[in-house]
Design an enzyme around this catalytic site. Structure first.
Site, PDB file in Angstrom:
ATOM      1  N   ASP A   6       0.882  -1.174   0.000  1.00  0.00           N
ATOM      2  CA  ASP A   6       0.000   0.000   0.000  1.00  0.00           C
ATOM      3  C   ASP A   6       0.914   1.217   0.000  1.00  0.00           C
ATOM      4  OD1 ASP A   6      -2.347   1.617   0.298  1.00  0.00           O
ATOM      5  OD2 ASP A   6      -1.951   1.780   2.439  1.00  0.00           O
ATOM      6  N   SER A   7       0.302   2.388  -0.182  1.00  0.00           N
ATOM      7  CA  SER A   7       1.084   3.617  -0.104  1.00  0.00           C
ATOM      8  C   SER A   7       1.608   3.841   1.315  1.00  0.00           C
ATOM      9  CB  SER A   7       0.206   4.801  -0.493  1.00  0.00           C
ATOM     10  OG  SER A   7      -0.878   4.895   0.425  1.00  0.00           O
ATOM     11  N   GLY A  39      -3.202   8.892  -3.236  1.00  0.00           N
ATOM     12  CA  GLY A  39      -4.539   9.286  -3.674  1.00  0.00           C
ATOM     13  C   GLY A  39      -4.722  10.749  -4.003  1.00  0.00           C
ATOM     14  N   CYS A  69      -4.486  -1.427  -1.825  1.00  0.00           N
ATOM     15  CA  CYS A  69      -4.665   0.008  -2.013  1.00  0.00           C
ATOM     16  C   CYS A  69      -5.649   0.211  -3.162  1.00  0.00           C
ATOM     17  CB  CYS A  69      -3.310   0.628  -2.344  1.00  0.00           C
ATOM     18  SG  CYS A  69      -3.389   2.376  -2.763  1.00  0.00           S
ATOM     19  N   ASN A  70      -6.747   0.869  -2.855  1.00  0.00           N
ATOM     20  CA  ASN A  70      -7.761   1.115  -3.895  1.00  0.00           C
ATOM     21  C   ASN A  70      -7.209   1.997  -5.009  1.00  0.00           C
ATOM     22  OD1 ASN A  70     -10.727   0.287  -2.691  1.00  0.00           O
ATOM     23  ND2 ASN A  70      -9.276   0.813  -1.088  1.00  0.00           N
ATOM     24  N   THR A  71      -6.403   2.980  -4.629  1.00  0.00           N
ATOM     25  CA  THR A  71      -5.887   3.934  -5.610  1.00  0.00           C
ATOM     26  C   THR A  71      -4.920   3.242  -6.576  1.00  0.00           C
ATOM     27  OG1 THR A  71      -6.003   5.570  -3.842  1.00  0.00           O
ATOM     28  CG2 THR A  71      -4.844   6.214  -5.841  1.00  0.00           C
ATOM     29  N   GLU A 148      -2.054   8.580   8.154  1.00  0.00           N
ATOM     30  CA  GLU A 148      -0.663   8.123   8.035  1.00  0.00           C
ATOM     31  C   GLU A 148       0.226   8.719   9.145  1.00  0.00           C
ATOM     32  OE1 GLU A 148       1.985   5.847   5.754  1.00  0.00           O
ATOM     33  OE2 GLU A 148      -0.159   5.927   5.580  1.00  0.00           O
ATOM     34  N   CYS A 180     -11.040   3.176   0.754  1.00  0.00           N
ATOM     35  CA  CYS A 180      -9.591   3.395   0.903  1.00  0.00           C
ATOM     36  C   CYS A 180      -9.177   2.561   2.098  1.00  0.00           C
ATOM     37  CB  CYS A 180      -9.298   4.877   1.147  1.00  0.00           C
ATOM     38  SG  CYS A 180      -7.606   5.204   1.701  1.00  0.00           S
ATOM     39  N   THR A 181      -8.078   1.830   1.956  1.00  0.00           N
ATOM     40  CA  THR A 181      -7.714   0.881   3.011  1.00  0.00           C
ATOM     41  C   THR A 181      -7.245   1.564   4.290  1.00  0.00           C
ATOM     42  OG1 THR A 181      -5.546   0.645   1.940  1.00  0.00           O
ATOM     43  CG2 THR A 181      -7.208  -1.040   1.454  1.00  0.00           C
ATOM     44  N   HIS A 182      -6.987   2.863   4.237  1.00  0.00           N
ATOM     45  CA  HIS A 182      -6.649   3.581   5.470  1.00  0.00           C
ATOM     46  C   HIS A 182      -7.875   3.784   6.372  1.00  0.00           C
ATOM     47  CE1 HIS A 182      -2.874   4.612   3.458  1.00  0.00           C
ATOM     48  NE2 HIS A 182      -2.448   5.259   4.531  1.00  0.00           N
TER      49      HIS A 182
HETATM   50  N1  DGL Z   1      -4.761   3.307   1.075  1.00  0.00           N
HETATM   51  C1  DGL Z   1      -4.891   3.796  -0.235  1.00  0.00           C
HETATM   52  C2  DGL Z   1      -6.200   3.418  -0.870  1.00  0.00           C
HETATM   53  O1  DGL Z   1      -6.763   2.392  -0.518  1.00  0.00           O
HETATM   54  C3  DGL Z   1      -4.572   5.218  -0.576  1.00  0.00           C
HETATM   55  C4  DGL Z   1      -4.023   6.115   0.414  1.00  0.00           C
HETATM   56  C5  DGL Z   1      -3.237   7.240  -0.230  1.00  0.00           C
HETATM   57  O2  DGL Z   1      -3.832   8.219  -0.660  1.00  0.00           O
HETATM   58  O3  DGL Z   1      -2.042   7.072  -0.332  1.00  0.00           O
HETATM   59  O4  DGL Z   1      -6.682   4.082  -1.742  1.00  0.00           O
END
Ligand code: DGL
Length: 265
Positions: A6-7, A39, A69-71, A148, A180-182
């Site tokens: 992930d990011s 993102g 990570c969705n992005t 983050e 978003c996984t965060h």
């Molecule tokens: N966790 C990431 C997601 O699922 C993106 C977070 C980011 O913007 O870096 O989209």
């Protein structure tokens, strides 16, 4: 070994689901925190970083990779498939389909990064699964970056959640998809703002199941998992940036005490 990236810390929500499964093989998690957030940046950055991190995981011995990570899934999975045709790749996408299935009032909200919402893959998800539902996408600019930072940005996260949850309340959604996984790491704070009548949905468990299914198909011999809970930590954690929050969340959410390796990519 399954590689997960992930990011930053967000993919730990997917790693947690994988790690909870007794049949999980060894896991290597790489947080690209030194190049986060994905993102709020342009797609070229996301594709370039996803290629780099994927190559790194392959070099480390991963034979299945979860893009947690969705992005990165939205922008890079097609390129990754082209560049690595033999590799098993599992991506994460906002749970529009299950969200639509769950909604009673036919109003569904999707919280995601602006970049995910702007992608063709997201448009295609809507075209295929929105059906009769009104979908309200809320691009949560800055939210993943604030999560983050952990405790240091607690207030900033609150302010952003006030703003974004107000948009969902205004749209009168009864289902909010965490795209978003965060965001699962602030799910309680989201729930508090949206109220008990709004159900939250995240796809970490479904993604973990899909990855483990694919793994089992490719590796029919069950992985002999160490029995002692001490050894259960067949998980390595790496970060390309500040690893403080990653180490804390890994300890609190996964019970992992292993140090985070800092790597340059
Ligand atoms: N966790 C990431 C997601 O699922 C993106 C977070 C980011 O913007 O870096 O989209």
């Amino acid at each position: 070994m399954i590689g997960v990236f992930d990011s930053g810390v967000g993919g730990l929500s997917v790693l947690r689901a994988l790690h909870q499964c007794q049949s999980a093989p060894p896991l290597l998690y790489t947080a690209d925190s030194g190049h986060a957030p994905y993102g709020d940046r342009n797609p070229a950055h996301v594709i370039e970083r996803s290629l780099k991190v994927t190559q790194h995981l392959i070099n480390q011995g991963a034979d299945l990779i979860v893009i947690a990570c969705n992005t990165a899934t939205a922008w890079a999975i097609d390129t990754l498939r082209e560049q690595h045709p033999g590799l098993d790749l599992v991506g994460v996408e906002p749970g529009v389909k299950p969200g639509v299935a769950m909604s009673r009032n036919r109003r569904v909200g999707v919280m995601a990064t602006p970049s995910t919402l702007a992608s063709e893959r997201f448009a295609s998800l809507l075209a295929r699964h929105a059906n009769d539902c009104k979908i309200t996408g809320v691009g949560c600019r800055g939210l993943a970056a604030a999560i983050e930072q952990g405790e240091a940005a607690h207030e900033q996260v609150d302010q952003l959640l006030d703003l974004y949850c107000a948009q969902l309340r205004q749209a009168e959604v009864d289902t909010a998809v965490l795209g978003c996984t965060h965001y699962p790491f602030v799910a309680e704070r989201i729930a508090r703002r949206l109220g008990p009548e709004v159900q939250l949905l995240d796809t970490a468990d479904a993604v973990a199941r899909q990855a483990l299914h694919l793994w089992a198909v490719r590796h029919p011999e069950p992985f002999a998992r160490p029995s002692s809970s001490h050894e259960k930590g067949q998980v390595r954690l790496q970060s390309t940036g500040d690893a403080t929050v990653l180490a804390r969340l890994a300890r609190e959410q996964l019970g992992l005490l292993a140090p985070v390796e800092t790597i340059a990519l």
